[in-house]
Design a protein around this motif. Structure first.
Motif, PDB file in Angstrom:
ATOM      1  N   ARG A 266      -0.170 -14.479   7.551  1.00 23.81           N
ATOM      2  CA  ARG A 266      -1.312 -14.307   6.640  1.00 23.81           C
ATOM      3  C   ARG A 266      -1.061 -15.014   5.315  1.00 23.81           C
ATOM      4  O   ARG A 266      -1.910 -15.734   4.807  1.00 23.81           O
TER       5      ARG A 266
ATOM      6  N   SER B 237       0.848  -1.196   0.000  1.00 20.64           N
ATOM      7  CA  SER B 237       0.000   0.000   0.000  1.00 20.64           C
ATOM      8  C   SER B 237       0.884   1.247   0.000  1.00 20.64           C
ATOM      9  O   SER B 237       1.888   1.298   0.697  1.00 20.64           O
TER      10      SER B 237
ATOM     11  N   GLN C 225      -7.158  -2.545  23.033  1.00 14.59           N
ATOM     12  CA  GLN C 225      -8.037  -3.401  22.224  1.00 14.59           C
ATOM     13  C   GLN C 225      -7.637  -4.871  22.377  1.00 14.59           C
ATOM     14  O   GLN C 225      -8.492  -5.739  22.586  1.00 14.59           O
TER      15      GLN C 225
ATOM     16  N   ALA D 246      -1.885  -1.567   7.037  1.00 11.47           N
ATOM     17  CA  ALA D 246      -3.253  -1.054   6.954  1.00 11.47           C
ATOM     18  C   ALA D 246      -3.794  -0.883   8.367  1.00 11.47           C
ATOM     19  O   ALA D 246      -3.545  -1.740   9.226  1.00 11.47           O
ATOM     20  N   PRO D 247      -4.523   0.233   8.651  1.00 12.58           N
ATOM     21  CA  PRO D 247      -5.056   0.452   9.998  1.00 12.58           C
ATOM     22  C   PRO D 247      -5.856  -0.740  10.513  1.00 12.58           C
ATOM     23  O   PRO D 247      -5.857  -1.029  11.700  1.00 12.58           O
ATOM     24  N   SER D 248      -6.489  -1.457   9.596  1.00  7.62           N
ATOM     25  CA  SER D 248      -7.296  -2.613  10.008  1.00  7.62           C
ATOM     26  C   SER D 248      -6.429  -3.765  10.527  1.00  7.62           C
ATOM     27  O   SER D 248      -6.932  -4.696  11.150  1.00  7.62           O
ATOM     28  N   GLU D 249      -5.111  -3.702  10.242  1.00  4.29           N
ATOM     29  CA  GLU D 249      -4.215  -4.784  10.679  1.00  4.29           C
ATOM     30  C   GLU D 249      -3.437  -4.403  11.938  1.00  4.29           C
ATOM     31  O   GLU D 249      -2.591  -5.162  12.397  1.00  4.29           O
TER      32      GLU D 249
ATOM     33  N   TYR E 124      -2.946  -9.495  13.754  1.00  5.00           N
ATOM     34  CA  TYR E 124      -2.801  -8.059  14.009  1.00  5.00           C
ATOM     35  C   TYR E 124      -1.399  -7.756  14.544  1.00  5.00           C
ATOM     36  O   TYR E 124      -0.766  -8.604  15.186  1.00  5.00           O
TER      37      TYR E 124
ATOM     38  N   LYS F  62      -7.683 -14.621  17.709  1.00  4.15           N
ATOM     39  CA  LYS F  62      -7.050 -13.452  17.083  1.00  4.15           C
ATOM     40  C   LYS F  62      -5.583 -13.441  17.490  1.00  4.15           C
ATOM     41  O   LYS F  62      -5.285 -13.613  18.680  1.00  4.15           O
TER      42      LYS F  62
ATOM     43  N   VAL G 202      -3.418  -3.060  16.028  1.00  2.00           N
ATOM     44  CA  VAL G 202      -4.272  -3.115  17.213  1.00  2.00           C
ATOM     45  C   VAL G 202      -3.552  -2.413  18.370  1.00  2.00           C
ATOM     46  O   VAL G 202      -2.328  -2.507  18.495  1.00  2.00           O
TER      47      VAL G 202
ATOM     48  N   ASP H 225      -7.261 -12.985  10.872  1.00  2.00           N
ATOM     49  CA  ASP H 225      -7.227 -12.272  12.158  1.00  2.00           C
ATOM     50  C   ASP H 225      -5.823 -12.154  12.763  1.00  2.00           C
ATOM     51  O   ASP H 225      -5.589 -12.518  13.916  1.00  2.00           O
TER      52      ASP H 225
END
Lengths: 142, 174
Positions: free
Chosen positions: A119, A32, A47, A38-41, A128, A98, A43, A126
């Motif tokens: 991954r 990217s 959290q 990526a912010p989604s990856e 992170y 996770k 934590v 899941d």
């Protein structure tokens, strides 16, 4: 003389742009341009803690650092002994868990790399990366 | 057409002196030595460039680890720098755009060295990435010594090339 040198350097610099552009197109789906992870990856510690037993903590640091201290219950999985440690890790993993991967600090690269391999190579969902790594954990637990 | 005899080359019927032959051998040996250094330096940069070009994703992460550039710039450099290294190294081998290539490689190695020192001073836990995974566990002094040795070789090649050119120009004037 100086002009000739600058002109030679400029031509070489320009020529190198061509394969670089080609490679950027070829790898467009692998990286990217917006963010390293990526912010989604990512934590945060809060959290990850909130996930409780649903989280598996993965220590991506070298063996000696893991032996010195680590997040309670964390499993060691580093790139130095990837082939040896991955089967042990997969034996503990179960669907729905996770994974929170960390290395020494915000600037280290190992957690990012281990997460990427989990991954891609182990095909696990899941996964992170812990923001701030081991340093963030220490700060909150001192 | 200009038929003036070339003053640089001895005529065939003149016996070269012993000192002349010795000087010629010395000159050739020196030339071979410089070429060897050319090839060694070029080989290092081709190797370093190739392993980074094969894995730009990893290299982008390594550049980002220095925490001096925004991520998009790190990505752009990860695609560009390996090819720049490879082309400059090839230019050293074929001696085409030779001094331009030496200058670029010199600037690159200088920047890598400064960035490594800056990261060390700032206490960053970094993977240099200079030679891909091969250099992952190198110590800071090992990194520094390697970079300085390469920089010294590049400077020596550049100075030698400039001196050689000056001498050739002076000889052609006489």
């Amino acid at each position: 003389m100086k002009f000739l040198l600058a002109r030679q350097a400029a031509v070489l610099a320009a020529v190198a742009l061509l394969p670089a552009a080609g490679e950027a197109i070829y790898f467009r789906n692998n990286i990217s341009w917006r963010s390293a992870i990526a912010p989604s990856e990512m934590v945060t510690l809060e959290q990850a803690r909130a996930w409780g037993d649903a989280a598996i903590w993965v220590d991506a640091r070298p063996d000696d650092e893991f032996a010195r201290d680590h997040v309670p219950g964390a499993l060691s999985l580093n790139e130095d002994r990837w082939n040896e440690l991955l089967p042990q890790f997969l034996a503990v993993w179960s669907p729905g868990k996770k994974m929170v991967v960390y290395c020494s600090s915000l600037s280290c690269n190992a957690s990012r790399e281990v997460a990427r391999r989990l991954r891609k190579e182990a095909q696990l969902p899941d996964v992170y990366v812990l923001k701030g790594g081991w340093e963030a954990w220490l700060k909150r637990n001192r | 057409m200009n038929q003036t005899p070339d003053a640089q080359h001895p005529t065939l019927n003149v016996e070269p002196s012993t000192t002349g032959v010795a000087s010629n051998i010395k000159h050739r040996t020196s030339n071979i030595l410089w070429r060897v250094i050319d090839f060694v330096v070029a080989g290092i940069f081709i190797y370093a460039g190739a392993i980074k070009a094969f894995d730009p994703v990893q290299f982008a992460g390594d550049v980002d680890n220095y925490k001096v550039l925004p991520w998009p710039v790190s990505v752009a450099l990860a695609f560009y720098l390996p090819w720049l290294e490879i082309f400059c190294a090839l230019a050293l081998i074929v001696r085409f755009f030779y001094r331009g290539a030496l200058s670029i490689l010199g600037v690159l190695i200088l920047l890598f060295t400064l960035a490594t020192i800056a990261a060390k001073v700032r206490g960053l836990d970094i993977t240099c990435g200079c030679f891909g995974h091969a250099s992952q566990h190198w110590s800071f002094p090992a990194h520094l010594m390697t970079n300085l040795a390469i920089l010294a070789a590049l400077l020596a090649l550049l100075v030698q090339s400039i001196v050689k050119r000056e001498v050739a120009q002076q000889q052609s004037r006489h």
